[in-house]
Structures are given as C-alpha cells and as structure tokens.
Design a protein around this motif. Structure first.
Motif, PDB file in Angstrom:
ATOM      1  N   PHE A  52       0.818  -1.200   0.000  1.00 61.40           N
ATOM      2  CA  PHE A  52       0.000   0.000   0.000  1.00 61.40           C
ATOM      3  C   PHE A  52       0.859   1.261   0.000  1.00 61.40           C
ATOM      4  N   GLU A  53       0.293   2.352  -0.487  1.00 58.53           N
ATOM      5  CA  GLU A  53       1.048   3.598  -0.642  1.00 58.53           C
ATOM      6  C   GLU A  53       1.642   4.111   0.655  1.00 58.53           C
ATOM      7  N   ASP A  54       1.030   3.765   1.777  1.00 58.12           N
ATOM      8  CA  ASP A  54       1.582   4.238   3.048  1.00 58.12           C
ATOM      9  C   ASP A  54       2.749   3.368   3.514  1.00 58.12           C
ATOM     10  N   GLY A  55       3.189   2.418   2.665  1.00 55.24           N
ATOM     11  CA  GLY A  55       4.358   1.594   2.958  1.00 55.24           C
ATOM     12  C   GLY A  55       4.093   0.446   3.901  1.00 55.24           C
ATOM     13  N   THR A  56       2.824   0.147   4.151  1.00 59.08           N
ATOM     14  CA  THR A  56       2.512  -0.928   5.089  1.00 59.08           C
ATOM     15  C   THR A  56       2.059  -2.169   4.342  1.00 59.08           C
ATOM     16  N   PHE A  57       2.224  -3.277   5.000  1.00 63.35           N
ATOM     17  CA  PHE A  57       1.753  -4.562   4.503  1.00 63.35           C
ATOM     18  C   PHE A  57       0.712  -5.059   5.482  1.00 63.35           C
ATOM     19  N   ARG A  58      -0.485  -5.300   5.017  1.00 58.38           N
ATOM     20  CA  ARG A  58      -1.578  -5.705   5.917  1.00 58.38           C
ATOM     21  C   ARG A  58      -1.376  -7.143   6.386  1.00 58.38           C
ATOM     22  N   LEU A  59      -1.565  -7.364   7.680  1.00 62.34           N
ATOM     23  CA  LEU A  59      -1.423  -8.718   8.223  1.00 62.34           C
ATOM     24  C   LEU A  59      -2.628  -9.584   7.875  1.00 62.34           C
ATOM     25  N   ASP A  60      -3.800  -8.981   7.703  1.00 62.10           N
ATOM     26  CA  ASP A  60      -5.017  -9.705   7.354  1.00 62.10           C
ATOM     27  C   ASP A  60      -4.948 -10.086   5.881  1.00 62.10           C
ATOM     28  N   PRO A  61      -4.919 -11.391   5.533  1.00 61.10           N
ATOM     29  CA  PRO A  61      -4.775 -11.789   4.128  1.00 61.10           C
ATOM     30  C   PRO A  61      -5.867 -11.234   3.233  1.00 61.10           C
ATOM     31  N   GLY A  62      -7.040 -10.951   3.774  1.00 59.58           N
ATOM     32  CA  GLY A  62      -8.129 -10.413   2.981  1.00 59.58           C
ATOM     33  C   GLY A  62      -7.878  -8.988   2.520  1.00 59.58           C
ATOM     34  N   LEU A  63      -6.863  -8.321   3.064  1.00 59.07           N
ATOM     35  CA  LEU A  63      -6.586  -6.938   2.718  1.00 59.07           C
ATOM     36  C   LEU A  63      -5.375  -6.785   1.814  1.00 59.07           C
ATOM     37  N   ASN A  64      -4.776  -7.879   1.391  1.00 62.52           N
ATOM     38  CA  ASN A  64      -3.591  -7.835   0.534  1.00 62.52           C
ATOM     39  C   ASN A  64      -3.946  -8.226  -0.893  1.00 62.52           C
ATOM     40  N   PHE A  65      -3.127  -7.794  -1.827  1.00 59.62           N
ATOM     41  CA  PHE A  65      -3.257  -8.209  -3.221  1.00 59.62           C
ATOM     42  C   PHE A  65      -2.220  -9.286  -3.461  1.00 59.62           C
ATOM     43  N   ILE A  66      -2.653 -10.446  -3.945  1.00 55.84           N
ATOM     44  CA  ILE A  66      -1.719 -11.530  -4.226  1.00 55.84           C
ATOM     45  C   ILE A  66      -1.762 -11.844  -5.718  1.00 55.84           C
ATOM     46  N   GLU A  67      -0.748 -12.570  -6.179  1.00 57.74           N
ATOM     47  CA  GLU A  67      -0.691 -12.983  -7.578  1.00 57.74           C
ATOM     48  C   GLU A  67      -1.912 -13.828  -7.932  1.00 57.74           C
ATOM     49  N   ARG A  68      -2.326 -13.743  -9.195  1.00 55.23           N
ATOM     50  CA  ARG A  68      -3.436 -14.579  -9.653  1.00 55.23           C
ATOM     51  C   ARG A  68      -3.068 -16.048  -9.521  1.00 55.23           C
ATOM     52  N   PRO A  69      -4.024 -16.909  -9.211  1.00 59.41           N
ATOM     53  CA  PRO A  69      -3.722 -18.346  -9.170  1.00 59.41           C
ATOM     54  C   PRO A  69      -3.433 -18.872 -10.577  1.00 59.41           C
ATOM     55  N   ARG A  70      -2.981 -20.097 -10.649  1.00 64.99           N
ATOM     56  CA  ARG A  70      -2.689 -20.727 -11.938  1.00 64.99           C
ATOM     57  C   ARG A  70      -3.922 -20.595 -12.838  1.00 64.99           C
ATOM     58  N   THR A  71      -3.687 -20.158 -14.065  1.00 66.30           N
ATOM     59  CA  THR A  71      -4.778 -19.937 -15.014  1.00 66.30           C
ATOM     60  C   THR A  71      -4.363 -20.507 -16.359  1.00 66.30           C
ATOM     61  N   PHE A  72      -5.279 -21.218 -17.024  1.00 68.15           N
ATOM     62  CA  PHE A  72      -4.961 -21.739 -18.346  1.00 68.15           C
ATOM     63  C   PHE A  72      -6.125 -21.458 -19.288  1.00 68.15           C
ATOM     64  N   GLY A  73      -5.825 -21.434 -20.575  1.00 71.35           N
ATOM     65  CA  GLY A  73      -6.885 -21.169 -21.540  1.00 71.35           C
ATOM     66  C   GLY A  73      -6.381 -21.140 -22.957  1.00 71.35           C
ATOM     67  N   ILE A  74      -7.295 -20.722 -23.842  1.00 61.91           N
ATOM     68  CA  ILE A  74      -7.037 -20.611 -25.267  1.00 61.91           C
ATOM     69  C   ILE A  74      -7.356 -19.184 -25.676  1.00 61.91           C
ATOM     70  N   SER A  75      -6.529 -18.618 -26.538  1.00 60.69           N
ATOM     71  CA  SER A  75      -6.727 -17.264 -27.018  1.00 60.69           C
ATOM     72  C   SER A  75      -6.804 -17.278 -28.534  1.00 60.69           C
ATOM     73  N   PHE A  76      -7.801 -16.575 -29.104  1.00 64.23           N
ATOM     74  CA  PHE A  76      -7.934 -16.434 -30.552  1.00 64.23           C
ATOM     75  C   PHE A  76      -7.946 -14.945 -30.884  1.00 64.23           C
ATOM     76  N   ASP A  77      -7.243 -14.575 -31.957  1.00 63.77           N
ATOM     77  CA  ASP A  77      -7.241 -13.189 -32.437  1.00 63.77           C
ATOM     78  C   ASP A  77      -7.475 -13.204 -33.938  1.00 63.77           C
ATOM     79  N   LYS A  78      -8.265 -12.205 -34.405  1.00 62.75           N
ATOM     80  CA  LYS A  78      -8.558 -12.078 -35.836  1.00 62.75           C
ATOM     81  C   LYS A  78      -8.449 -10.618 -36.214  1.00 62.75           C
ATOM     82  N   ASP A  79      -7.713 -10.321 -37.287  1.00 60.27           N
ATOM     83  CA  ASP A  79      -7.622  -8.961 -37.812  1.00 60.27           C
ATOM     84  C   ASP A  79      -8.738  -8.746 -38.832  1.00 60.27           C
ATOM     85  N   PHE A  80      -9.342  -7.575 -38.763  1.00 61.08           N
ATOM     86  CA  PHE A  80     -10.419  -7.235 -39.705  1.00 61.08           C
ATOM     87  C   PHE A  80     -10.014  -6.051 -40.531  1.00 61.08           C
TER      88      PHE A  80
END
Length: 80
Positions: A52-80
C-alpha cells in the motif's frame, strides 16, 4: 470500528520471501488470425503483489493483493 493491524516498513512482518512467476504461451499465426494456448503462474505462487502507498503490509490476508492463481486457456485473435 475494528482496527486493521499494519506494520511499518522496518518491521519484520514487512519482509516477504522470494518467488518467481512463470507464464507459458504456445501459438500459431496465419495471415490475419492467431491462436495460442496459455498457462499463467505455472507453479501457482501466491506471493503478495502490492504494498500500500503508506508503505505498510496488511497482516489480514483479505486486505492484501496476491498474484493470480494458476490460469490456463485458449486465445484467438482475428484482424479485420
């Protein structure tokens, strides 16, 4: 009102361990389209990604931002 515990930048709670985020992508391209398979955060690391901007790290896990969990998928792109 409930007080949210915080730490100062010099506190031992403000330290985090090292971690690495690995993303993989495999694809194919043609003239006007592309398709790819992806796997983000291969090792499912859950390290904090924001202090956080005030330089603190919240001890409550619900108040922190963590990396996204493992994610998989397919991506399609088309130029028009």
């Amino acid at each position: 009102n409930t007080l949210v515990p915080t730490t100062t930048p010099n506190s031992s709670y403000n330290k985090q361990g090292d971690y690495v985020i690995v993303d993989l992508r495999l694809g194919i391209e043609a003239d006007d389209w592309s398709a790819s398979l992806f796997l983000d955060n291969v090792f499912d690391e859950r390290g904090p990604s924001h202090v956080f901007e005030d330089g603190t790290f919240r001890l409550d896990p619900g108040l922190n931002f963590i990396e996204r969990p493992r994610t998989f998928g397919i991506s399609f792109d088309k130029d028009f």
